[in-house]
Enzyme design. Structure first.
Site, PDB file in Angstrom:
ATOM      1  N   GLY A 139       0.853  -0.907  -0.005  1.00  0.00           N
ATOM      2  CA  GLY A 139       0.226   0.035  -0.333  1.00  0.00           C
ATOM      3  C   GLY A 139       0.885   1.119  -0.653  1.00  0.00           C
ATOM      4  CG  ASP A 140       0.651   3.642   2.323  1.00  0.00           C
ATOM      5  OD1 ASP A 140       0.070   4.449   2.312  1.00  0.00           O
ATOM      6  OD2 ASP A 140       1.204   3.459   3.564  1.00  0.00           O
ATOM      7  CG  HIS A 178      -6.260   6.354  -2.845  1.00  0.00           C
ATOM      8  ND1 HIS A 178      -7.249   5.610  -3.530  1.00  0.00           N
ATOM      9  CD2 HIS A 178      -5.065   4.967  -1.902  1.00  0.00           C
ATOM     10  CE1 HIS A 178      -7.110   4.371  -2.746  1.00  0.00           C
ATOM     11  NE2 HIS A 178      -5.732   4.338  -2.433  1.00  0.00           N
ATOM     12  CB  THR A 213      -5.842   2.649  10.558  1.00  0.00           C
ATOM     13  OG1 THR A 213      -7.320   1.441   9.790  1.00  0.00           O
ATOM     14  CG2 THR A 213      -5.056   2.645   9.591  1.00  0.00           C
ATOM     15  NE  ARG A 243      -0.299   3.386  11.741  1.00  0.00           N
ATOM     16  CZ  ARG A 243      -0.697   2.375  11.962  1.00  0.00           C
ATOM     17  NH1 ARG A 243      -0.555   1.555  12.477  1.00  0.00           N
ATOM     18  NH2 ARG A 243      -1.346   2.211  10.815  1.00  0.00           N
ATOM     19  CG  LEU A 280      13.304   6.631 -10.804  1.00  0.00           C
ATOM     20  CD1 LEU A 280      13.750   5.579  -9.677  1.00  0.00           C
ATOM     21  CD2 LEU A 280      13.487   6.854 -11.768  1.00  0.00           C
ATOM     22  N   GLY A 319       7.707  13.154  -9.083  1.00  0.00           N
ATOM     23  CA  GLY A 319       7.528  14.076  -8.509  1.00  0.00           C
ATOM     24  C   GLY A 319       5.618  13.747  -7.856  1.00  0.00           C
TER      25      GLY A 319
END
Ligand code: GDP
Length: 424
Positions: A12-13, A41, A130, A304, A333, A415
């Protein structure tokens, strides 16, 4: 365009939100098909910066219809707060551009409470929830002990159903956990405050989608979390309580007949994992701190600090396979630009033997990472928009990952902004 799922390959993330935000331009409909408000998201666009928890990431695009499918954990309280936050920044949200499936089940106030009570009972063996009520919600859904959003449209039926549920749930709250039983009046107030607000958005999204499919509309399916958090294919029990993989998208979206033409797997250029559970390639100490700071790796929902590590080829290849990814978006990247040498976890050793297969969850704790190093590029790449303009070392890094995981990397993001992308 056809149908496309945007899914996470890892824990995730990975940056799914920014990819959905980017690609929604070409789609008519965006559907969240599983999960609840327990992850975030992050999307940055002309309206500002948002951490979307439940709203589909296509909400910012004019003309795009966003759907919360039957597979989501529909938390009316948090959804309403999110709608208010997003509309306050000038984004219109109406029943025209947001539709909630009448078959989505409601996450009720006691689900959150039970999540907290169970994590407290588990103490140092906690799952790292969570505490948004997701596990108790899905347990109740599969026990047929929650209500569907569509029931809000039938008040008499709802009152009786809620009273039945309350009698049953109080047995657990008071009997098992010694908590205060919930009173009918409290529940009524909650329904009147939050559920009334979301009622105008509830409709038969299945019928809407079947028509859309017949009309040849292009549909984007948006996943929450990643393959390694999938209930059946992830690092159980440190998974979420729903199926995040692309093959669940037709079921959880309300269009079970959908054929998914493209699965874009989002992979972060390094690894992060939030919460408890095995994380074979984890870095510690100053090396971890430097990477966490460079990538600003703090949970979108909880703040967190995320656990960080080098890209994990073994886990990523497995994620690509279970997602049946047809294309990869490699994100962040640019974050690796500060490194002289870039670590890559190429294999695991388990029981003294090297392996490329992602092990059974119980074995993961004893797996050790095999780390190799690749050359860094040591320059700012965030302004680059063309593959040929990337430093050779960055190209080598991408090509290495692509070869090892067996899937084309078609997008490289450098970015967080919508246009910080290289399309290959
Ligand atoms: P999601 O849940 O998969 O959408 O991912 P998150 O939103 O939790 O985490 C991704 C984070 O990385 C967000 O803060 C994004 O703004 C940020 N982000 C996404 N892509 C890039 C990128 O290419 N470079 C950088 N520096 N940040 C990015």
């Amino acid at each position: 365009m056809g149908n496309c799922a945007i899914v996470g390959i890892n824990w995730g993330d990975e940056g799914k939100g920014r990819m959905v935000d980017l690609l929604t331009e070409s789609y008519d409909i965006v559907i969240r098909y599983q999960g609840g408000g327990n992850a975030g998201h992050t999307v940055i666009n002309e309206y500002g910066k948002f951490a979307l928890h439940l709203l589909p990431s296509g909400i910012f695009r004019k003309g795009v219809v966003n759907i919360l499918g039957n597979g989501v954990a529909l938390d009316p309280e948090n959804l309403w707060k999110e709608i208010e936050e997003v509309t306050a920044k000038g984004v219109p949200i109406t029943p025209e551009n947001l539709k909630i499936s009448d078959r989505a089940s409601l996450l009720l106030p006691w689900h959150r409470e039970l999540d907290g009570l169970e994590e407290a009972r588990l103490a140092d063996k906690k799952y790292g929830s969570t505490k948004q009520g997701i596990a108790p919600f899905y347990s109740d859904k599969y026990q047929k002990k929650t209500i569907m959003a569509g029931e809000l449209l039938y008040p008499e039926h709802l009152t009786e159903h809620l009273a039945d549920l309350l009698g049953w749930k109080n047995l657990t709250l008071a009997g098992v956990y010694g908590a205060e039983p919930v009173k009918v009046a409290e529940l009524r107030e909650w329904i009147d405050t939050y559920c009334e607000k979301i009622k105008p958005f509830i409709c038969d999204t299945g019928a809407f989608l079947r028509k859309a499919q017949a009309d040849g509309k292009d549909i984007l399916f948006e996943a929450q979390l990643g393959a390694l958090r999938d209930l059946d294919y992830g690092i159980y029990p440190y998974t979420t309580s729903s199926n995040s993989i692309a093959s669940y998208a037709p079921v959880g979206s309300g269009l079970p007949s959908a054929k998914i033409d493209e699965v874009i797997g989002v992979v972060k250029a390094y690894s992060t994992c939030v919460g408890e559970g095995p994380f074979v390639c984890e870095l510690y100490g100053s090396e971890a701190d430097a990477l966490r700071e460079a990538g600003f790796e703090y949970g979108a929902k909880t703040g967190r600090p995320r656990r960080v590590g080098p890209i994990d080829i073994v886990a990523t290849r497995y994620g690509v396979q279970v997602q049946a990814a047809t294309n990869i978006a490699l994100t962040k990247l640019d974050v690796l630009s500060f490194m002289d040498k870039i670590p890559v976890c190429t294999h695991y050793t388990v029981g003294g033997k090297e392996t490329d297969e992602f092990p059974f969850p119980s074995v993961l704790d004893s797996a050790k990472p095999v780390i190799e190093y690749m050359d860094g590029w040591k320059c700012d790449i965030s302004g680059i928009r063309k593959w040929e303009d990337l430093p050779v070392a960055a190209q080598r890094y991408v090509e290495f990952i692509e070869k090892e995981i067996g899937c084309h990397v078609g997008f490289i993001s450098v970015g967080p902004e919508r246009d910080s992308i290289i399309i290959r």
